[in-house]
Design an enzyme around this catalytic site. Structure first.
Site, short mmCIF file in Angstrom:
data_model
loop_
_atom_site.label_atom_id
_atom_site.label_comp_id
_atom_site.label_asym_id
_atom_site.label_seq_id
_atom_site.Cartn_x
_atom_site.Cartn_y
_atom_site.Cartn_z
CD GLU A 65 46.90 42.65 39.46
OE1 GLU A 65 47.89 41.90 39.43
OE2 GLU A 65 46.99 43.90 39.54
CE LYS A 93 50.51 44.37 40.43
NZ LYS A 93 49.35 45.23 40.29
CB SER A 138 49.00 54.27 42.62
OG SER A 138 48.30 53.69 41.52
CD GLU A 197 48.03 45.37 46.77
OE1 GLU A 197 49.16 45.83 46.66
OE2 GLU A 197 47.55 44.57 45.96
N GLY A 205 47.52 50.26 39.95
CA GLY A 205 47.92 50.51 38.57
C GLY A 205 47.20 51.68 37.92
CG HIS A 237 47.36 40.93 43.87
ND1 HIS A 237 46.64 41.48 42.84
CD2 HIS A 237 48.26 41.87 44.26
CE1 HIS A 237 47.09 42.70 42.62
NE2 HIS A 237 48.09 42.97 43.46
CG ASN A 278 52.89 41.93 42.86
OD1 ASN A 278 53.42 41.07 42.14
ND2 ASN A 278 51.58 42.06 42.97
P1 13P Z 1 50.71 49.36 41.57
O1 13P Z 1 51.76 49.81 42.57
O2 13P Z 1 51.25 49.19 40.20
O3 13P Z 1 49.47 50.20 41.65
O4 13P Z 1 50.28 47.88 42.03
C1 13P Z 1 49.93 47.66 43.34
C2 13P Z 1 49.80 46.20 43.55
O5 13P Z 1 48.88 45.58 43.06
C3 13P Z 1 50.83 45.54 44.36
O6 13P Z 1 50.46 44.24 44.66
#
Ligand code: 13P
Length: 247
Positions: free
Chosen positions: A96, A11, A209, A165, A171, A94, A9
């Site tokens: 976010e 982002k 992560s 997740e 992150g 997601h 992803n």
């Molecule tokens: P990270 O791997 O940067 O923690 O992000 C995970 C994520 O949100 C994947 O969709």
């Protein structure tokens, strides 16, 4: 055994130049991969990355889709449009988007349905916040999020991919332990099995992560069928190491 899925992803990261370098390194380095690999890229780069990956096993994914088929929805992208660009996977719900764009369980369920109707595999994200975990509400939260998607999608549910997740692991460099992740995955598997006799074939990804160092242990858990990788998917060497760990 299911073939594992490792999905990156990106982002809101990338540029035409950076994408070209990254995808060239990935397609050059993933020969012989034992898993399915996808990159979920920002919508404006779908055509570019689609062309760069042509002829390789790297699959194309998107990061969001509208729940609507067409019409006056400024800024939105429909599943049919994604399909025209060769998109095979789309991330839905997601954290976010739930947090910053106020997507509800019902909207996530409708987006899942829109993707499935267009023949795109939705990667449906569920997960609890730190406060919810500390309050002992993890199972309730992920089951509620999953239940909405099951309710709206009925027998098609076996066609989805699920990504657990935990929000506190995204992150932050703070990964769920393999045992913590497996515990939630087992709950989700049981819930999905109650909804569909084909639930065994649903891939349950872990995200939060995941990196080259911790991927193998997470992927060794019985109900972890792949990963949804954020930061580490932007570095070809790291992402390739995660891909190599998925067998
Ligand atoms: P990270 O791997 O940067 O923690 O992000 C995970 C994520 O949100 C994947 O969709």
């Amino acid at each position: 055994m299911k073939r594992k899925l490792i999905a990156g992803n990106w982002k809101m990261n990338g540029s035409a130049a950076a994408n070209e370098a990254l995808v060239r390194e990935l397609t050059g380095g993933m020969a012989g991969a034992a898993c399915t690999v996808a990159v979920c890229v920002p919508a404006p780069y779908l055509a570019q990355v689609g062309a760069l990956r042509a002829g390789s096993p790297l699959e194309l994914g998107a990061q969001d889709v509208s729940e609507h088929a067409e019409g006056a929805f400024t800024g939105e992208v429909s599943a049919a449009m994604l399909r025209e660009f060769g998109v095979r996977y789309v991330i839905v719900g997601h954290s976010e988007r739930r947090q910053y764009h106020h997507e509800t369980d019902a909207v996530v369920a409708d987006k899942t349905k829109a993707a499935l109707a267009a023949g795109i595999t939705p990667i449906v994200c569920v997960g609890e916040t730190l406060a919810q975990r500390e309050a002992g509400r993890t199972v309730d939260i992920v089951k509620r999020q999953m239940a909405a998607v099951i309710h709206t999608n009925g027998h098609c549910i076996s066609e989805i991919v699920v990504a657990y997740e935990p929000v506190w692991a995204i992150g932050t460099g703070r990964t769920a332990t393999p045992e913590q992740a497996q515990e939630v995955h087992a709950v989700l598997r049981t819930q999905l099995k109650a909804a569909s006799e084909h639930a065994d074939r649903i891939r349950l990804l872990y995200g939060g992560s995941m990196n080259a160092a911790n991927a193998a242990d997470l992927l060794a858990q019985p109900d972890i069928d792949g990963g949804l990788v954020g930061g580490a998917s932007l570095k070809a060497a790291d992402f390739l190491r995660i891909i190599a760990a998925a067998r």
